[in-house]
Motif scaffolding. Structure first.
Motif, mmCIF file in Angstrom:
data_model
loop_
_atom_site.group_PDB
_atom_site.id
_atom_site.type_symbol
_atom_site.label_atom_id
_atom_site.label_comp_id
_atom_site.label_asym_id
_atom_site.label_seq_id
_atom_site.Cartn_x
_atom_site.Cartn_y
_atom_site.Cartn_z
ATOM 1 N N ALA B 10 -5.537 5.706 13.365
ATOM 2 C CA ALA B 10 -6.020 6.250 12.070
ATOM 3 C C ALA B 10 -7.636 5.905 11.853
ATOM 4 N N SER B 11 -7.909 4.692 12.255
ATOM 5 C CA SER B 11 -9.323 4.282 12.418
ATOM 6 C C SER B 11 -10.308 5.380 13.295
ATOM 7 N N ARG B 12 -9.704 5.881 14.450
ATOM 8 C CA ARG B 12 -10.323 6.871 15.213
ATOM 9 C C ARG B 12 -10.104 8.524 14.659
ATOM 10 N N LYS B 13 -9.639 8.461 13.470
ATOM 11 C CA LYS B 13 -9.252 9.742 12.981
ATOM 12 C C LYS B 13 -8.365 10.626 14.025
ATOM 13 N N GLY B 14 -7.280 9.939 14.472
ATOM 14 C CA GLY B 14 -6.273 10.489 15.266
ATOM 15 C C GLY B 14 -4.894 10.688 14.637
ATOM 16 N N ARG B 15 -4.149 11.136 15.249
ATOM 17 C CA ARG B 15 -2.673 11.322 14.794
ATOM 18 C C ARG B 15 -1.891 9.988 14.552
ATOM 19 N N VAL B 16 -1.326 9.793 13.425
ATOM 20 C CA VAL B 16 -0.639 8.855 13.230
ATOM 21 C C VAL B 16 1.016 9.114 12.897
ATOM 22 N N ASP B 17 2.100 8.311 13.112
ATOM 23 C CA ASP B 17 3.220 8.651 12.654
ATOM 24 C C ASP B 17 3.539 8.157 11.277
ATOM 25 N N ARG B 18 2.939 6.928 10.925
ATOM 26 C CA ARG B 18 3.209 6.332 9.651
ATOM 27 C C ARG B 18 1.838 6.078 8.887
ATOM 28 N N SER B 326 -2.351 11.614 -4.581
ATOM 29 C CA SER B 326 -3.792 12.213 -4.415
ATOM 30 C C SER B 326 -4.134 12.225 -3.184
ATOM 31 N N VAL B 327 -3.730 11.581 -2.028
ATOM 32 C CA VAL B 327 -4.233 11.743 -1.125
ATOM 33 C C VAL B 327 -3.506 12.347 0.179
ATOM 34 N N VAL B 328 -2.578 13.286 -0.071
ATOM 35 C CA VAL B 328 -1.668 14.282 0.589
ATOM 36 C C VAL B 328 -2.824 14.959 1.561
ATOM 37 N N PRO B 329 -2.830 14.962 2.864
ATOM 38 C CA PRO B 329 -1.637 14.950 3.684
ATOM 39 C C PRO B 329 -1.611 13.335 4.253
ATOM 40 N N GLY B 330 -2.645 12.509 3.863
ATOM 41 C CA GLY B 330 -2.602 11.027 4.275
ATOM 42 C C GLY B 330 -3.618 11.001 5.673
ATOM 43 N N ASP B 331 -4.493 11.608 5.776
ATOM 44 C CA ASP B 331 -5.282 11.395 7.173
ATOM 45 C C ASP B 331 -6.354 10.423 6.940
ATOM 46 N N LEU B 333 -6.663 7.366 6.685
ATOM 47 C CA LEU B 333 -6.393 6.259 5.572
ATOM 48 C C LEU B 333 -5.828 4.925 6.372
ATOM 49 N N VAL B 334 -6.067 4.046 5.715
ATOM 50 C CA VAL B 334 -5.281 2.747 6.065
ATOM 51 C C VAL B 334 -5.439 2.054 4.653
ATOM 52 N N ILE B 335 -4.093 1.161 4.302
ATOM 53 C CA ILE B 335 -4.256 0.719 3.150
ATOM 54 C C ILE B 335 -4.206 -1.084 3.396
ATOM 55 N N GLU B 336 -5.138 -1.682 2.639
ATOM 56 C CA GLU B 336 -5.112 -2.874 2.594
ATOM 57 C C GLU B 336 -4.317 -3.699 1.635
ATOM 58 N N MET B 337 -3.601 -4.434 1.801
ATOM 59 C CA MET B 337 -2.671 -5.054 0.550
ATOM 60 C C MET B 337 -3.665 -5.653 -0.524
ATOM 61 N N SER B 338 -4.536 -6.194 -0.057
ATOM 62 C CA SER B 338 -5.460 -6.932 -0.932
ATOM 63 C C SER B 338 -6.924 -7.416 -0.214
ATOM 64 N N THR B 339 -7.957 -7.222 -0.692
ATOM 65 C CA THR B 339 -9.020 -7.887 -0.049
ATOM 66 C C THR B 339 -9.789 -8.983 -1.087
ATOM 67 N N GLU B 340 -9.227 -9.303 -2.220
ATOM 68 C CA GLU B 340 -9.684 -10.326 -2.955
ATOM 69 C C GLU B 340 -8.703 -11.208 -3.187
ATOM 70 N N ASN B 341 -7.865 -10.964 -4.490
ATOM 71 C CA ASN B 341 -6.924 -11.814 -4.958
ATOM 72 C C ASN B 341 -5.741 -12.148 -3.919
ATOM 73 N N LEU B 342 -5.086 -13.150 -4.316
ATOM 74 C CA LEU B 342 -4.035 -13.540 -3.630
ATOM 75 C C LEU B 342 -2.943 -12.705 -3.996
ATOM 76 N N VAL B 343 -1.973 -12.216 -3.324
ATOM 77 C CA VAL B 343 -0.879 -11.063 -4.041
ATOM 78 C C VAL B 343 0.338 -11.980 -3.921
ATOM 79 N N SER B 344 0.920 -11.777 -5.114
ATOM 80 C CA SER B 344 2.340 -12.389 -5.353
ATOM 81 C C SER B 344 3.330 -11.878 -4.393
#
Ligand code: B12
Lengths: 216, 375
Positions: B10-18, B326-331, B333-344
């Motif tokens: 994904a970071s190299r803008k290539g094909r990703v399965d999920r 809002s981001v279909v088809p999802g190219d 992109l990477v999702i980070e669970m959090s970059t600041e707060n601790l997540v419960s």
């Protein structure tokens, strides 16, 4: 009017963000016997007010707002010794601080600068300020308004602690409290006993202006 | 695909399965929920330094002092040009927790900055001129070996010069940076240039490091950094850095989690490859869909906003589904669970139960199916 040209020079110095010019204009104005309070309210403050408006409309950035405020402070250093006590008492006072544990100050400082541009005298305590210190300063300066800022969810409750401390010190009824930051809400303000909450500096400053108008 | 392959593709803008999703090592809890989420597809990103830094002819000492009524740690740097110091306030937990944070995830903060008076510039410039960067790839090699296919290891390099001056050395409190920049322009720019020059060898070191992504903890933000400052002091540095990295096939990731609306066109023109930690509203001011459409050659690592976590798992579910729609088809992109707060744990599990099922290319029907599977 003879005073007019000095007032214009002061205003121009602010608009041009010119440290040298503001000192020169302030010295000349004081030398010519211009009323020091007028030099502030009809000279420098209108300049600040224009900068504030340009900031609000997005034409100017935080950098200009901050530097204009600093240039005005430089001018104040020259003018302050000429201002007699009674004069300064007629200006509306506000104390503002970012609460303990929180070092975010950009929003708070914008509010402070816009208030100065609107003719308030602002005592800005900076960041990470413990409740006890805020109480001391409120006691000393007797401001019409206290402004509190917090950006972290872990420091927001500190605003409530300050209000509780005001109450304990018997000061709560003597000062309006406005809280600000991106996560504050009317509900949160009500819960901690603040008079108003604001997520937007311009709106918050309007509220402060209304309050002092009401208060006369 | 493995988690590492997904993130890198994904970071190299290539094909990703999920849709790749990950937790940053230093913000992650450790335990059953985190293990479960990782078993269900969550990756890890880990930033480690690729160098050691030596300051020649500079002594540094640390002591605890009381300054304006508070206990702080004072670090003093002594050079032949004189000395400078900074005061740091540490909350309980700092130093006992990974990444030097307090139990509440707050880093030590500086009560007094390295540069306080105009005279300090000369001393700090001496420190910069006498700084040497030496390659040290062990931390990266070690983390890569440990993580394997579970995630990516990035090379960590310092903030670019003006960001460092603004946020750390001069500081932005009370508008100090702007005031110094207005009053002592020559000194600020002289130091900036020295810093920029001193970083040149480091870009080469980073480019040759065994990490595919080079990460700058920039904290770029459009309130502090206006377009004029960005163009003059930030863009040239990103260009210089990216030129070296790209020659070696490496990607440049820059951490920016604030409001970026005023900078969006300039960021589009920059050679940054990965916009790391872009926060959607309400924390940021740029919807991810808009960012993807204006930054066509960039990849976005979305920082999932802490403000949503405070509202609990149901709010997380709604916000995450809206985000996906809002981001279909999802190219790109990477999702980070959090970059600041601790997540419960419960928030982490909720977000995972959505993201683990995001097959690419993403469609409305697929999102509807995920939503149904949750109710
Ligand atoms: C710049 C910034 C910093 C700078 C601060 C520089 C400075 N001089 O203030 C630095 C890098 C130092 C910093 C540090 C940290 N930060 Co920070 N930071 C930000 C950032 C990117 C922008 C904040 C900002 O200044 N916005 C611009 C101003 C103008 O907006 P504002 O503050 O909302 O103010 C407006 C209104 O709220 C209102 N207002 C504000 N105050 C007041 C007061 C009154 C009286 C009134 C009427 C109105 C008012 O008016 C303003 C103008 O309209 C935000 C992200 C974001 N998008 O908000 C994170 C953010 C606030 N930070 C965050 C965090 C976690 C931290 C750290 C804890 C990081 C860490 N782990 O150590 C530390 C905190 C250390 C500490 N003890 O405080 C989180 C907070 C999460 C949370 N909800 O708790 C945020 C949201 C980032 C994120 N991605 O999650 N940060």
């Amino acid at each position: 009017m003879a005073e007019e040209k000095y007032l214009v020079a002061l205003k121009e110095a602010i608009l041009n963000l010119d440290y040298g010019a503001v000192v020169k204009a302030a010295k000349e104005a004081m030398g010519a016997g211009v009323d020091p309070l007028r030099a502030v309210t009809d000279g420098m403050a209108p300049g600040m007010s224009i900068i504030g408006e340009k900031f609000e409309t997005g034409e100017y950035y935080l950098a200009e707002l901050v530097v204009a405020g600093d240039v005005m402070r430089e001018g104040m250093k020259v003018i302050n010794p000429y201002i007699k006590e009674e004069g300064s008492k007629t200006r509306k006072k506000m104390v503002i601080a970012t609460v303990e544990g929180d070092m975010h100050d950009i929003g708070k400082s914008i509010v402070a600068t816009l208030l100065i541009a609107r003719g308030f005298e602002v005592v800005d305590l900076g960041v990470d300020v413990p409740a006890a210190r805020i109480i001391d300063v409120v006691n000393e300066h007797k401001p019409a308004i206290l402004g509190l800022s917090a950006l972290l969810t872990v420091t927001m409750p500190k605003m409530g602690e300050v209000i509780a401390a005001l109450r304990a010190a018997g000061l709560r009824k003597k000062v309006k409290v406005i809280i600000g930051g991106p996560s504050v809400s009317a509900k949160f303000a009500e819960g901690i006993g603040a008079d108003h909450s604001s997520t937007n500096a311009v709106e918050g400053v309007e509220k402060c202006k209304d309050w002092v108008k009401e208060g006369g | 695909m493995t988690r590492r392959e997904r993130i890198m593709a994904a970071s190299r803008k290539g094909r990703v399965d999920r849709l790749p999703f990950l937790h940053c090592w230093r913000h992650s809890q450790i335990g059953w929920a985190e293990r479960e989420c990782r078993n269900r597809g969550m990756g890890i990103s880990w930033a480690r330094p690729c160098y050691i830094m030596k300051m020649h002819n500079v002594d540094s000492t640390e002591e605890q002092v009381v300054s304006t009524g508070e206990v702080v740690v004072r670090r003093t740097y002594s050079t032949p040009m004189g000395s400078v110091y900074l005061d740091e306030k540490r909350e309980p937990g700092v130093g006992q927790w990974h990444a030097q944070r307090s139990w509440k995830d707050v880093m030590p903060w500086q009560k007094k900055r390295l540069i306080q008076e105009p005279e300090d510039y000369e001393v700090v410039k001496y420190m910069v001129d006498n700084t040497e960067y030496i390659p040290d790839y062990f931390p990266i090699e070690q983390a890569k070996e440990w993580l394997g296919e579970d995630g990516v290891v990035m090379s960590w390099i310092p903030k670019t010069p003006m960001a460092l001056l603004m946020i750390e050395w001069i500081g932005s409190e009370e508008g100090r940076f702007y005031i110094h920049h207005a009053r002592y322009r020559d000194k600020v720019e002289g130091l900036y240039e020295a810093m920029s020059k001193s970083l040149e060898p480091l870009y080469e070191i980073a480019a040759r490091s065994p990490a595919d992504i080079i990460w700058i903890p920039e904290n770029l933000e459009g309130y502090l950094v206006n377009p004029r400052l960005f163009e003059k002091y930030f863009m040239p540095e990103y260009e210089k850095c990216a030129r070296v990295l790209h020659k070696h096939g490496k990607l440049l990731a820059v951490h920016m989690d604030g409001r970026l609306g005023v900078l969006k066109d300039l960021i589009a023109k920059s050679p940054i490859d990965i916009i790391e930690a872009l926060h959607p509203p309400p924390v940021g001011d740029l919807p991810i869909s808009e960012a993807l459409s204006i930054w066509k050659d960039k990849v976005i690592w979305v920082g999932y906003p802490g403000a949503v976590y405070t509202l609990g798992p149901e709010a997380v579910k709604k916000h995450a589904l809206d985000l996906l729609r809002s981001v279909v088809p999802g190219d790109r992109l990477v999702i980070e669970m959090s970059t600041e707060n601790l997540v419960s744990n419960e928030n982490l599990l909720m977000l995972t139960s959505i993201l683990e099922n995001v097959e690419l290319p993403l469609t409305e029907e697929k999102i509807d199916r995920i939503e149904r599977s949750l109710s």
